[in-house]
Design a protein around this motif. Structure first.
Motif, mmCIF file in Angstrom:
data_model
loop_
_atom_site.group_PDB
_atom_site.id
_atom_site.type_symbol
_atom_site.label_atom_id
_atom_site.label_comp_id
_atom_site.label_asym_id
_atom_site.label_seq_id
_atom_site.Cartn_x
_atom_site.Cartn_y
_atom_site.Cartn_z
ATOM 1 N N ILE A 101 0.838 -1.207 0.000
ATOM 2 C CA ILE A 101 0.000 0.000 0.000
ATOM 3 C C ILE A 101 0.872 1.256 0.000
ATOM 4 C CG2 ILE A 101 -1.709 1.321 1.320
ATOM 5 C CD1 ILE A 101 -2.733 -1.402 2.389
ATOM 6 N N ASP A 102 1.945 1.253 0.792
ATOM 7 C CA ASP A 102 2.868 2.394 0.827
ATOM 8 C C ASP A 102 3.339 2.758 -0.579
ATOM 9 O OD1 ASP A 102 2.762 2.561 3.592
ATOM 10 O OD2 ASP A 102 4.664 1.502 3.921
ATOM 11 N N ALA A 103 3.668 1.731 -1.355
ATOM 12 C CA ALA A 103 4.242 1.943 -2.688
ATOM 13 C C ALA A 103 3.266 2.601 -3.658
ATOM 14 C CB ALA A 103 4.739 0.616 -3.257
ATOM 15 N N LEU A 104 1.965 2.535 -3.353
ATOM 16 C CA LEU A 104 0.965 3.149 -4.228
ATOM 17 C C LEU A 104 1.045 4.678 -4.220
ATOM 18 C CD1 LEU A 104 -2.277 1.077 -3.512
ATOM 19 C CD2 LEU A 104 -1.015 1.157 -5.665
ATOM 20 N N GLY A 105 1.534 5.253 -3.114
ATOM 21 C CA GLY A 105 1.555 6.710 -3.006
ATOM 22 C C GLY A 105 0.162 7.300 -3.158
ATOM 23 N N LEU A 106 -0.767 6.804 -2.380
ATOM 24 C CA LEU A 106 -2.175 7.198 -2.529
ATOM 25 C C LEU A 106 -2.366 8.703 -2.365
ATOM 26 C CD1 LEU A 106 -3.856 4.246 -0.624
ATOM 27 C CD2 LEU A 106 -3.932 4.677 -3.082
ATOM 28 N N LYS A 107 -3.250 9.251 -3.218
ATOM 29 C CA LYS A 107 -3.543 10.676 -3.218
ATOM 30 C C LYS A 107 -5.040 10.902 -3.044
ATOM 31 C CE LYS A 107 0.327 11.675 -6.320
ATOM 32 N NZ LYS A 107 0.734 12.228 -7.640
ATOM 33 N N ASN A 108 -5.390 12.118 -2.730
ATOM 34 C CA ASN A 108 -6.799 12.470 -2.550
ATOM 35 C C ASN A 108 -7.628 12.046 -3.773
ATOM 36 O OD1 ASN A 108 -6.021 13.621 -0.154
ATOM 37 N ND2 ASN A 108 -6.247 15.735 -0.846
ATOM 38 N N ASP A 164 -8.297 9.209 -5.066
ATOM 39 C CA ASP A 164 -7.906 8.060 -5.879
ATOM 40 C C ASP A 164 -9.001 6.994 -5.877
ATOM 41 O OD1 ASP A 164 -5.473 8.789 -6.926
ATOM 42 O OD2 ASP A 164 -4.268 7.787 -5.397
ATOM 43 N N ASP A 165 -9.228 6.410 -7.047
ATOM 44 C CA ASP A 165 -10.071 5.220 -7.163
ATOM 45 C C ASP A 165 -9.146 4.016 -7.121
ATOM 46 O OD1 ASP A 165 -12.662 6.414 -7.500
ATOM 47 O OD2 ASP A 165 -12.032 7.044 -9.503
ATOM 48 N N VAL A 166 -9.363 3.148 -6.120
ATOM 49 C CA VAL A 166 -8.420 2.068 -5.831
ATOM 50 C C VAL A 166 -9.100 0.714 -5.952
ATOM 51 C CG1 VAL A 166 -6.844 1.108 -4.105
ATOM 52 C CG2 VAL A 166 -7.200 3.585 -4.224
ATOM 53 N N LEU A 167 -8.418 -0.218 -6.615
ATOM 54 C CA LEU A 167 -8.872 -1.605 -6.693
ATOM 55 C C LEU A 167 -7.848 -2.492 -6.018
ATOM 56 C CD1 LEU A 167 -10.842 -3.782 -7.911
ATOM 57 C CD2 LEU A 167 -9.203 -3.955 -9.801
ATOM 58 N N GLU A 168 -8.325 -3.386 -5.161
ATOM 59 C CA GLU A 168 -7.457 -4.427 -4.616
ATOM 60 C C GLU A 168 -7.923 -5.773 -5.149
ATOM 61 O OE1 GLU A 168 -5.614 -6.371 -0.538
ATOM 62 O OE2 GLU A 168 -7.271 -4.946 -0.363
ATOM 63 N N ILE A 169 -6.979 -6.563 -5.608
ATOM 64 C CA ILE A 169 -7.260 -7.918 -6.067
ATOM 65 C C ILE A 169 -6.890 -8.875 -4.941
ATOM 66 C CG2 ILE A 169 -6.639 -9.701 -7.745
ATOM 67 C CD1 ILE A 169 -5.927 -7.317 -9.654
ATOM 68 N N VAL A 210 -4.057 0.159 -8.473
ATOM 69 C CA VAL A 210 -4.427 -1.240 -8.248
ATOM 70 C C VAL A 210 -3.317 -1.889 -7.438
ATOM 71 C CG1 VAL A 210 -4.913 -3.484 -9.313
ATOM 72 C CG2 VAL A 210 -5.702 -1.393 -10.430
ATOM 73 N N PHE A 211 -3.681 -2.701 -6.457
ATOM 74 C CA PHE A 211 -2.649 -3.433 -5.727
ATOM 75 C C PHE A 211 -3.119 -4.834 -5.388
ATOM 76 C CE2 PHE A 211 -5.129 -1.807 -2.209
ATOM 77 C CZ PHE A 211 -4.927 -2.659 -1.127
ATOM 78 N N SER A 212 -2.151 -5.695 -5.153
ATOM 79 C CA SER A 212 -2.470 -7.087 -4.821
ATOM 80 C C SER A 212 -1.280 -7.704 -4.102
ATOM 81 C CB SER A 212 -2.786 -7.887 -6.094
ATOM 82 O OG SER A 212 -3.305 -9.153 -5.769
ATOM 83 N N VAL A 213 -1.572 -8.509 -3.103
ATOM 84 C CA VAL A 213 -0.535 -9.144 -2.295
ATOM 85 C C VAL A 213 -0.743 -10.660 -2.291
ATOM 86 C CG1 VAL A 213 0.475 -9.353 0.013
ATOM 87 C CG2 VAL A 213 -0.275 -7.110 -0.823
ATOM 88 N N ASN A 214 0.275 -11.374 -2.708
ATOM 89 C CA ASN A 214 0.281 -12.845 -2.672
ATOM 90 C C ASN A 214 -0.877 -13.494 -3.422
ATOM 91 O OD1 ASN A 214 2.687 -13.130 -1.273
ATOM 92 N ND2 ASN A 214 1.716 -13.123 0.739
ATOM 93 N N THR A 215 -1.276 -12.887 -4.525
ATOM 94 C CA THR A 215 -2.288 -13.534 -5.369
ATOM 95 C C THR A 215 -1.723 -14.024 -6.687
ATOM 96 O OG1 THR A 215 -3.006 -11.543 -6.588
ATOM 97 C CG2 THR A 215 -4.057 -11.978 -4.442
ATOM 98 N N ILE A 216 -0.590 -13.495 -7.113
ATOM 99 C CA ILE A 216 -0.078 -13.807 -8.437
ATOM 100 C C ILE A 216 0.159 -15.306 -8.620
ATOM 101 C CG2 ILE A 216 2.338 -13.431 -7.814
ATOM 102 C CD1 ILE A 216 2.709 -12.221 -10.649
ATOM 103 N N TYR A 217 0.416 -16.019 -7.532
ATOM 104 C CA TYR A 217 0.652 -17.468 -7.614
ATOM 105 C C TYR A 217 -0.575 -18.224 -8.126
ATOM 106 C CZ TYR A 217 3.222 -15.508 -3.586
ATOM 107 O OH TYR A 217 3.916 -14.698 -2.737
ATOM 108 N N LEU A 270 2.497 -4.779 -6.716
ATOM 109 C CA LEU A 270 2.351 -6.199 -6.401
ATOM 110 C C LEU A 270 3.310 -6.569 -5.274
ATOM 111 C CD1 LEU A 270 2.288 -8.023 -9.880
ATOM 112 C CD2 LEU A 270 0.348 -7.547 -8.378
ATOM 113 N N GLY A 271 2.791 -7.262 -4.261
ATOM 114 C CA GLY A 271 3.626 -7.831 -3.217
ATOM 115 C C GLY A 271 3.646 -9.340 -3.372
ATOM 116 N N PHE A 272 4.834 -9.921 -3.436
ATOM 117 C CA PHE A 272 4.927 -11.379 -3.577
ATOM 118 C C PHE A 272 6.274 -11.854 -3.040
ATOM 119 C CE2 PHE A 272 6.493 -9.409 -7.406
ATOM 120 C CZ PHE A 272 7.597 -10.157 -7.805
#
Length: 222
Positions: A44-51, A53-58, A124-131, A155-157
């Motif tokens: 989430i930190d890496a997204l650099g979220l701003k006012n 923002d439309d965000v999708l999490e997978i 868009v962000f996702s953690v440990n789903t790419i597998y 992506l976090g993996f």
């Protein structure tokens, strides 16, 4: 425990990590939330979220971290999509105020098509789903499609070297080296912005205390 029983247990754990269901699925989700909390926060930190923002999490799982996303900036709109009916239900249960206020929503997904218009999301962000992506090339292209021009994916993996030592990853999981993920995203049209390699001590999903090395990869649509 016999070898056959151990194998069956590892197969079941892999299945639950892929798509939690039933009573065991709730316990698995709680365990994942704890084990992955730092990786989620870093992604989430890496997204650099701003006012605004439309965000999708997978793959938000039980969604215990969503309040952190919402509080990163004002006016954030969050949507989480998951292949597990149980996880959608748990995420709704864990975030009633955010859902009722319209700041967050959770939807069931088939893991193949992301059912939103082209250019719908800033981040868009996702953690440990790419597998678990059944068709990685097609799914990476879907993520690229639904991002706005100038949008970011993080992506976090975990590293393949770490993951392949775990007893359950020989079932269902597809493991990746960093270069393979980078090439997958480049083929979909992304530009790789940065990659952070991080280490942490965690309790693995099979109950062992381990040192985990993971990547947080940031890619842009330009």
């Amino acid at each position: 425990m016999t070898e056959n029983n151990k194998e069956a247990q590892m197969r079941e754990l892999a299945a639950q990590l892929s798509c939690p269901s039933g009573e065991l699925g709730v316990k698995t989700a709680e365990m994942m939330s704890q084990t992955n909390s730092n990786m989620i926060s870093c992604t989430i930190d890496a997204l650099g979220l701003k006012n605004n923002d439309d965000v999708l999490e997978i793959g938000p799982g039980s969604g215990c971290h969503v309040v952190d996303v919402i509080h990163r900036a004002s006016g954030i709109s969050y949507i989480g999509v998951d292949t597990s009916e149980l996880m959608v239900a748990e995420a709704l249960r864990n975030n009633p105020k955010l859902v009722d206020s319209g700041h967050a929503s959770f939807q069931l997904s088939d893991g193949e098509i992301i059912s939103f218009p082209d250019g719908n999301f800033d981040k868009v962000f996702s953690v440990n789903t790419i597998y678990f992506w059944s068709d990685p090339k097609s799914y990476a292209a879907e993520i690229f499609r639904i991002l706005k021009r100038g949008g970011l994916l993080t992506l976090g993996f975990a590293t393949r070297d770490f993951m392949e030592k775990l007893p359950f990853t020989s079932y269902i999981f597809t493991l990746y080296r960093l270069g393979e993920v980078e090439e997958l995203l480049k083929a979909a049209g992304f530009e790789i912005q940065s990659v952070d390699e991080l280490q942490e001590k965690v309790t693995s999903n099979s109950g062992e205390s381990v040192e985990r090395t993971f990547f947080v990869l940031k890619a842009g649509k330009f």
